[in-house]
Write a protein that holds these residues in place. Sequence first.
Motif, PDB file in Angstrom:
ATOM      1  N   PRO A  16       0.824  -1.208   0.000  1.00  0.00           N
ATOM      2  CA  PRO A  16       0.000   0.000   0.000  1.00  0.00           C
ATOM      3  C   PRO A  16       0.858   1.257   0.000  1.00  0.00           C
ATOM      4  CG  PRO A  16       0.055  -0.967   2.187  1.00  0.00           C
ATOM      5  CD  PRO A  16       0.756  -1.941   1.276  1.00  0.00           C
ATOM      6  N   PRO A  17       0.287   2.402  -0.366  1.00  0.00           N
ATOM      7  CA  PRO A  17       1.035   3.660  -0.284  1.00  0.00           C
ATOM      8  C   PRO A  17       1.474   3.915   1.159  1.00  0.00           C
ATOM      9  CG  PRO A  17      -1.024   3.942  -1.486  1.00  0.00           C
ATOM     10  CD  PRO A  17      -1.085   2.584  -0.855  1.00  0.00           C
ATOM     11  N   GLY A  18       2.522   4.695   1.295  1.00  0.00           N
ATOM     12  CA  GLY A  18       3.014   5.010   2.630  1.00  0.00           C
ATOM     13  C   GLY A  18       4.099   4.056   3.072  1.00  0.00           C
ATOM     14  N   ILE A  19       4.485   4.173   4.337  1.00  0.00           N
ATOM     15  CA  ILE A  19       5.594   3.376   4.864  1.00  0.00           C
ATOM     16  C   ILE A  19       5.248   2.766   6.220  1.00  0.00           C
ATOM     17  CG2 ILE A  19       7.417   4.585   3.605  1.00  0.00           C
ATOM     18  CD1 ILE A  19       7.814   6.343   6.088  1.00  0.00           C
ATOM     19  N   GLY A  20       3.983   2.761   6.579  1.00  0.00           N
ATOM     20  CA  GLY A  20       3.572   2.165   7.833  1.00  0.00           C
ATOM     21  C   GLY A  20       4.003   2.965   9.042  1.00  0.00           C
ATOM     22  N   ASP A  21       3.359   2.693  10.175  1.00  0.00           N
ATOM     23  CA  ASP A  21       3.700   3.419  11.398  1.00  0.00           C
ATOM     24  C   ASP A  21       3.880   2.511  12.604  1.00  0.00           C
ATOM     25  OD1 ASP A  21       0.878   2.857  11.339  1.00  0.00           O
ATOM     26  OD2 ASP A  21       0.572   4.311  12.937  1.00  0.00           O
ATOM     27  N   LEU A  22       3.703   1.194  12.426  1.00  0.00           N
ATOM     28  CA  LEU A  22       3.802   0.265  13.551  1.00  0.00           C
ATOM     29  C   LEU A  22       4.762  -0.878  13.225  1.00  0.00           C
ATOM     30  CD1 LEU A  22       0.005  -0.078  14.450  1.00  0.00           C
ATOM     31  CD2 LEU A  22       1.693   1.410  15.552  1.00  0.00           C
ATOM     32  N   THR A  23       5.614  -1.225  14.184  1.00  0.00           N
ATOM     33  CA  THR A  23       6.519  -2.357  14.032  1.00  0.00           C
ATOM     34  C   THR A  23       5.754  -3.649  14.248  1.00  0.00           C
ATOM     35  OG1 THR A  23       8.392  -1.059  14.823  1.00  0.00           O
ATOM     36  CG2 THR A  23       8.603  -3.446  14.937  1.00  0.00           C
ATOM     37  N   ALA A 160      -1.695  -4.265   6.750  1.00  0.00           N
ATOM     38  CA  ALA A 160      -0.673  -3.992   5.726  1.00  0.00           C
ATOM     39  C   ALA A 160      -0.398  -2.497   5.635  1.00  0.00           C
ATOM     40  CB  ALA A 160      -1.130  -4.532   4.373  1.00  0.00           C
ATOM     41  N   HIS A 161      -1.421  -1.680   5.826  1.00  0.00           N
ATOM     42  CA  HIS A 161      -1.238  -0.229   5.769  1.00  0.00           C
ATOM     43  C   HIS A 161      -0.467   0.286   6.987  1.00  0.00           C
ATOM     44  CE1 HIS A 161      -4.020   0.602   2.380  1.00  0.00           C
ATOM     45  NE2 HIS A 161      -4.616  -0.490   2.792  1.00  0.00           N
ATOM     46  N   ARG A 162      -0.581  -0.410   8.117  1.00  0.00           N
ATOM     47  CA  ARG A 162       0.027   0.072   9.353  1.00  0.00           C
ATOM     48  C   ARG A 162       1.424  -0.490   9.594  1.00  0.00           C
ATOM     49  NH1 ARG A 162      -3.516   1.908  13.247  1.00  0.00           N
ATOM     50  NH2 ARG A 162      -1.621   2.982  13.961  1.00  0.00           N
ATOM     51  N   THR A 163       1.725  -1.649   9.027  1.00  0.00           N
ATOM     52  CA  THR A 163       2.987  -2.338   9.323  1.00  0.00           C
ATOM     53  C   THR A 163       4.164  -1.690   8.593  1.00  0.00           C
ATOM     54  OG1 THR A 163       1.800  -4.425   9.631  1.00  0.00           O
ATOM     55  CG2 THR A 163       4.176  -4.559   9.243  1.00  0.00           C
ATOM     56  N   MET A 164       5.239  -1.426   9.327  1.00  0.00           N
ATOM     57  CA  MET A 164       6.446  -0.876   8.716  1.00  0.00           C
ATOM     58  C   MET A 164       7.165  -1.954   7.909  1.00  0.00           C
ATOM     59  SD  MET A 164       8.278   1.280  11.725  1.00  0.00           S
ATOM     60  CE  MET A 164       7.441   2.508  12.738  1.00  0.00           C
ATOM     61  N   PRO A 165       7.572  -1.661   6.672  1.00  0.00           N
ATOM     62  CA  PRO A 165       8.452  -2.592   5.960  1.00  0.00           C
ATOM     63  C   PRO A 165       9.850  -2.532   6.561  1.00  0.00           C
ATOM     64  CG  PRO A 165       8.255  -0.562   4.725  1.00  0.00           C
ATOM     65  CD  PRO A 165       7.331  -0.428   5.913  1.00  0.00           C
ATOM     66  N   ARG A 166      10.671  -3.544   6.292  1.00  0.00           N
ATOM     67  CA  ARG A 166      12.075  -3.519   6.725  1.00  0.00           C
ATOM     68  C   ARG A 166      12.924  -4.016   5.566  1.00  0.00           C
ATOM     69  NH1 ARG A 166      13.449  -6.492  11.946  1.00  0.00           N
ATOM     70  NH2 ARG A 166      15.375  -5.268  11.643  1.00  0.00           N
ATOM     71  N   GLU A 319      13.730   7.372  11.092  1.00  0.00           N
ATOM     72  CA  GLU A 319      12.608   6.700  10.438  1.00  0.00           C
ATOM     73  C   GLU A 319      13.087   5.617   9.468  1.00  0.00           C
ATOM     74  OE1 GLU A 319       9.486   6.969  11.280  1.00  0.00           O
ATOM     75  OE2 GLU A 319      10.091   8.394  12.816  1.00  0.00           O
ATOM     76  N   LEU A 320      14.210   5.851   8.803  1.00  0.00           N
ATOM     77  CA  LEU A 320      14.777   4.811   7.950  1.00  0.00           C
ATOM     78  C   LEU A 320      15.328   3.658   8.784  1.00  0.00           C
ATOM     79  CD1 LEU A 320      16.632   6.904   5.230  1.00  0.00           C
ATOM     80  CD2 LEU A 320      14.681   5.396   4.864  1.00  0.00           C
ATOM     81  N   SER A 321      15.956   3.981   9.903  1.00  0.00           N
ATOM     82  CA  SER A 321      16.528   2.941  10.757  1.00  0.00           C
ATOM     83  C   SER A 321      15.455   1.970  11.242  1.00  0.00           C
ATOM     84  CB  SER A 321      17.243   3.566  11.949  1.00  0.00           C
ATOM     85  OG  SER A 321      18.352   4.339  11.530  1.00  0.00           O
ATOM     86  N   LYS A 322      14.290   2.496  11.584  1.00  0.00           N
ATOM     87  CA  LYS A 322      13.191   1.646  12.042  1.00  0.00           C
ATOM     88  C   LYS A 322      12.741   0.670  10.958  1.00  0.00           C
ATOM     89  CE  LYS A 322      11.344   5.309  15.024  1.00  0.00           C
ATOM     90  NZ  LYS A 322      10.213   6.255  15.205  1.00  0.00           N
ATOM     91  N   ARG A 323      13.028   1.006   9.715  1.00  0.00           N
ATOM     92  CA  ARG A 323      12.539   0.240   8.567  1.00  0.00           C
ATOM     93  C   ARG A 323      13.680  -0.452   7.811  1.00  0.00           C
ATOM     94  NH1 ARG A 323       9.641   4.717   9.703  1.00  0.00           N
ATOM     95  NH2 ARG A 323       7.358   4.558   9.603  1.00  0.00           N
TER      96      ARG A 323
END
Length: 369
Positions: A16-23, A160-166, A319-323
Amino acid sequence: MSGPNQLASDLLAVMPPGIGDLTFASPEWVDAAREVLQRAVEHHASGLDALDTFTLCEVAHNPPAYLKCGNKLAWHARFEGATVTVASGELAAADCDFKMQGDHAVISNVGRILYQGSDPALVASAQQRLHKLSRWDIQGGLPEHAVLGGVLATLHDEMAHRTMPRFVFMTPEWVSTARYLLTSRANSEKYAADLRDVVYTFAEEFTHTPAYAFPDGEHGGFWVHCDHGRITVGAGPMPEHYAPADMYTLGEYTPIVPVGRTVNASMNQVDLDEQEAYRKRAFAFDKEAGKAPVEQSSPSGRGEMPKALARVFAPLHDELSKRTAGELPADFDDTIRSAWAAPVSFDRPEDYESWVRYDRVDIYGNPRT
């Protein structure tokens, strides 16, 4: 078009669009999942009344070190007819009808795949690629119950919209996260006006990339060009027509990875002290090479980044480090020099156990020889 960039685009195309906000599987993620499941179960209550109990558990090994949660995160859900109980934590296999374990970064990316509205062929390709990247421990199975299957599909797509990719550090997919962060901030009302007169080019390029992440030996990195507020973000070496860069980092890939994964806002004094000790070892001047492994410069001579653009960049590192995924080149290459090979606790939990399988396939799922 073919090659890593195309394959990266295929995976991103079903996210989905975006980068998620939850680990994935963090307490906050579990709270959000509980709300989704409770709504879905209530909506489908009539179809679930006759359901026998069903319990699932997912265990994600090697979560981001900055969370200081140990070597795994887990969650579970128990369905009893038209009720569901959701909580954090791992259950014993004997207490589950379905239990799945794998690498946290890989599970996070599987969790980002959006089923509804995506091309099924691309979904299947993305799943196949990601499933090759972790070893899995799967016990039991999902029930053949259409309504419960629909409830679980709803959970997956909403989360899927909320989960951060890594993603793997400095790969094209990883750069896609940087692109989203920077362009979103630059286009916001808060920053757009101050950027209208800014022309500036930022670039980071890393050589000697590991084969598991860059199978063709290409350089890693990313570049950003701001042209009167318009932001362009690209992967790999900066195109020549943007040269000379105003701020340029050039270095070897391997030593920078642990520092590139730090979340500064979460570091305590022990972390800071260990990071400083690592920097001294990893970035020491190399007499044989005649330079340090990582160097920063301003080829254009323009110097520091304008304050208006620096404000846009401000949250980028954390924010990149989290992902960012958790592997190290030393996991797959015994020739890595000692200063870069030993895991450090600010980057990994002490009982880290690799679940990734980059020794068998590259990050695009292609078999390695």
